[in-house]
Design a protein around this motif. Structure first.
Motif, PDB file in Angstrom:
ATOM      1  N   ALA A 138       0.832  -1.207   0.000  1.00  0.00           N
ATOM      2  CA  ALA A 138       0.000   0.000   0.000  1.00  0.00           C
ATOM      3  C   ALA A 138       0.864   1.254   0.000  1.00  0.00           C
ATOM      4  CB  ALA A 138      -0.924  -0.009   1.208  1.00  0.00           C
ATOM      5  N   SER A 139       1.974   1.231   0.737  1.00  0.00           N
ATOM      6  CA  SER A 139       2.881   2.372   0.795  1.00  0.00           C
ATOM      7  C   SER A 139       3.518   2.630  -0.567  1.00  0.00           C
ATOM      8  CB  SER A 139       3.962   2.121   1.841  1.00  0.00           C
ATOM      9  OG  SER A 139       4.922   3.151   1.843  1.00  0.00           O
ATOM     10  N   VAL A 140       3.919   1.553  -1.244  1.00  0.00           N
ATOM     11  CA  VAL A 140       4.516   1.692  -2.578  1.00  0.00           C
ATOM     12  C   VAL A 140       3.492   2.227  -3.570  1.00  0.00           C
ATOM     13  CG1 VAL A 140       5.514   0.428  -4.521  1.00  0.00           C
ATOM     14  CG2 VAL A 140       6.274  -0.074  -2.191  1.00  0.00           C
ATOM     15  N   VAL A 141       2.272   1.711  -3.509  1.00  0.00           N
ATOM     16  CA  VAL A 141       1.200   2.192  -4.395  1.00  0.00           C
ATOM     17  C   VAL A 141       0.975   3.686  -4.185  1.00  0.00           C
ATOM     18  CG1 VAL A 141      -1.283   2.066  -4.859  1.00  0.00           C
ATOM     19  CG2 VAL A 141       0.049  -0.042  -4.640  1.00  0.00           C
ATOM     20  N   ALA A 142       0.978   4.109  -2.923  1.00  0.00           N
ATOM     21  CA  ALA A 142       0.772   5.530  -2.616  1.00  0.00           C
ATOM     22  C   ALA A 142       1.900   6.387  -3.192  1.00  0.00           C
ATOM     23  CB  ALA A 142       0.676   5.727  -1.107  1.00  0.00           C
TER      24      ALA A 142
END
Length: 206
Positions: free
Chosen positions: A68-72
């Motif tokens: 999720a952090s990478v997607v953000a």
């Protein structure tokens, strides 16, 4: 140009021979671009070296929050290309991994999906349980990878001919090396829709 170094050398020679300010400015702009390419290649080579040799700290790592952090982080690129991107799955998923290596692997895979998916395209990221592993699936609506290339793309500097998209041929090599060190596996497939690419990574449960 076979290497960024050759491109820089030729551009410097052209700059020395330029007759007008307009021509010099054009060559300087090309030099900046070539320098950026060379810098990116060096960064990728350093990453590859670190992946192969740096000590690992294996511990339970939250897979969903890492992804999720990478997607953000890709938000600006996703917005600029007007991509339909989603993440779903078990938010409690944990894998036994080295957190920096897991993040680098995830970042390379999602960055590839964003890079190769055309504007207005679709990317689906999912995390599901598969026996003693967590499965990270990344499906996109890009050009895909033909079956006869799917093993070769993990080799260093191997690139499929995509003139419109820059790359070093190291991203998937780094991904494969990380997954091997984490006792996982990776497979490249065709999505159920038949268009694009489906990447499936299996990583051991924590």
């Amino acid at each position: 140009m076979r290497t960024p170094q050759a491109a820089l050398k030729l551009l410097l020679q052209m700059l020395a021979q330029a007759d007008s300010e307009k021509e010099r400015q054009s060559i300087i702009n090309d030099l900046v671009i070539s320098n950026e390419k060379a810098t990116y290649l060096i960064e990728q080579l350093l990453r590859a070296a670190r992946v192969s040799h740096q000590p690992m700290q294996l511990q339970p790592v939250a897979l969903y929050s890492t992804v999720a952090s990478v997607v953000a982080e890709m938000g600006n690129l996703v917005t600029a290309k007007q991509l339909d991107m989603s993440l779903e799955g078990d938010e409690k998923a944990e894998v036994r991994a080295d957190e920096p290596l897991l993040r680098l692997m995830t970042s390379n895979l999602i960055e590839n999906a964003v890079k190769y998916t055309p504007s207005g395209g679709r990317i689906r990221v999912a995390i599901t349980l598969a026996n003693n592993f967590w499965r990270l699936s990344i499906s996109d609506s890009g050009p895909g990878i033909a079956e006869h290339h799917r093993e070769a793309v993990f080799q260093r500097f191997y690139r499929i001919d995509t003139p419109q998209i820059e790359g070093t041929g190291l991203g998937l090599t780094i991904v494969a090396d990380i997954i091997k060190r984490l006792s996982g596996s990776i497979a490249l497939k065709s999505p159920a829709s038949g268009n694009g690419l489906l990447v499936e990574v299996l990583l051991p449960k924590a």
